[in-house]
Motif scaffolding. Sequence first.
Motif, PDB file in Angstrom:
ATOM      1  N   ASN A  81      28.950  23.008   7.267  1.00 20.77           N
ATOM      2  CA  ASN A  81      28.194  22.064   6.446  1.00 20.77           C
ATOM      3  C   ASN A  81      26.789  21.832   6.994  1.00 20.77           C
ATOM      4  O   ASN A  81      26.563  21.934   8.198  1.00 20.77           O
ATOM      5  N   LEU A  82      25.907  21.508   6.086  1.00 20.77           N
ATOM      6  CA  LEU A  82      24.511  21.223   6.435  1.00 20.77           C
ATOM      7  C   LEU A  82      24.232  19.729   6.290  1.00 20.77           C
ATOM      8  O   LEU A  82      24.735  19.090   5.366  1.00 20.77           O
ATOM      9  N   LYS A  83      23.396  19.212   7.175  1.00 22.28           N
ATOM     10  CA  LYS A  83      22.934  17.843   7.022  1.00 22.28           C
ATOM     11  C   LYS A  83      21.968  17.828   5.845  1.00 22.28           C
ATOM     12  O   LYS A  83      21.133  18.719   5.708  1.00 22.28           O
ATOM     13  N   ALA A  84      22.088  16.840   4.984  1.00 20.05           N
ATOM     14  CA  ALA A  84      21.221  16.739   3.809  1.00 20.05           C
ATOM     15  C   ALA A  84      19.754  16.669   4.222  1.00 20.05           C
ATOM     16  O   ALA A  84      19.409  16.045   5.224  1.00 20.05           O
ATOM     17  N   GLU A  85      18.916  17.360   3.456  1.00 21.75           N
ATOM     18  CA  GLU A  85      17.461  17.310   3.650  1.00 21.75           C
ATOM     19  C   GLU A  85      16.824  16.941   2.303  1.00 21.75           C
ATOM     20  O   GLU A  85      16.039  17.692   1.743  1.00 21.75           O
ATOM     21  N   PHE A  86      17.209  15.768   1.816  1.00 23.09           N
ATOM     22  CA  PHE A  86      16.673  15.307   0.539  1.00 23.09           C
ATOM     23  C   PHE A  86      15.160  15.204   0.672  1.00 23.09           C
ATOM     24  O   PHE A  86      14.646  14.802   1.721  1.00 23.09           O
ATOM     25  N   ASN A  87      14.440  15.573  -0.384  1.00 23.55           N
ATOM     26  CA  ASN A  87      12.974  15.575  -0.318  1.00 23.55           C
ATOM     27  C   ASN A  87      12.384  15.119  -1.647  1.00 23.55           C
ATOM     28  O   ASN A  87      13.118  14.691  -2.544  1.00 23.55           O
ATOM     29  N   ASP A  88      11.071  15.202  -1.754  1.00 20.07           N
ATOM     30  CA  ASP A  88      10.381  14.663  -2.932  1.00 20.07           C
ATOM     31  C   ASP A  88      10.168  15.684  -4.055  1.00 20.07           C
ATOM     32  O   ASP A  88       9.514  15.375  -5.048  1.00 20.07           O
ATOM     33  N   ILE A  89      10.729  16.864  -3.922  1.00 21.11           N
ATOM     34  CA  ILE A  89      10.578  17.866  -4.979  1.00 21.11           C
ATOM     35  C   ILE A  89      11.489  17.484  -6.140  1.00 21.11           C
ATOM     36  O   ILE A  89      12.667  17.184  -5.945  1.00 21.11           O
TER      37      ILE A  89
END
Length: 164
Positions: A81-89
Amino acid sequence: YFLFFFNYSFSNDGSIIYMLLDKGMVKIQTFPEKAPNTVKRIIKLSKDGFYDGLVFHRVIPGFMAQGGDPKGNGTGGSGENLKAEFNDIKHERGIVSMARSNEPDSADSQFFICYDSHPFLDGNYTVWGKVIKGMNLIDRIPGGKGQNGQVLSNPTKIISMRVK
């Protein structure tokens, strides 16, 4: 003495992922400055041939096409699993984002490509790329007939995914 300062950009404009489908080539521009760990993982999986032969298992016309599951049913992944990298796109037409469960840090290898603008996804899924060529090929992926867009027969295959 003269000091020269050059405007080097260390943000890296991103690698291009080449996703070959039976109907042609789809080019995806990656956004390492917005989702560095996710892009790194997608590139590694692509170079390792992980995506070769996998299918788009969930396709909802007007919404998105989802693939990257080795089980082909939405329950599989690479096992990390990956840690979330929520962004502004913004989730707009052609945006490529990570699929996940209700747990924010549950993304693994599955991704989806947006057919249209979907603001309710913004800030809730890790955007890592955008289709810059071949969106017409994504448009031609047949919609799933099963529950929640599940593709029941003849799913569209990813012949290969490579990085250049």
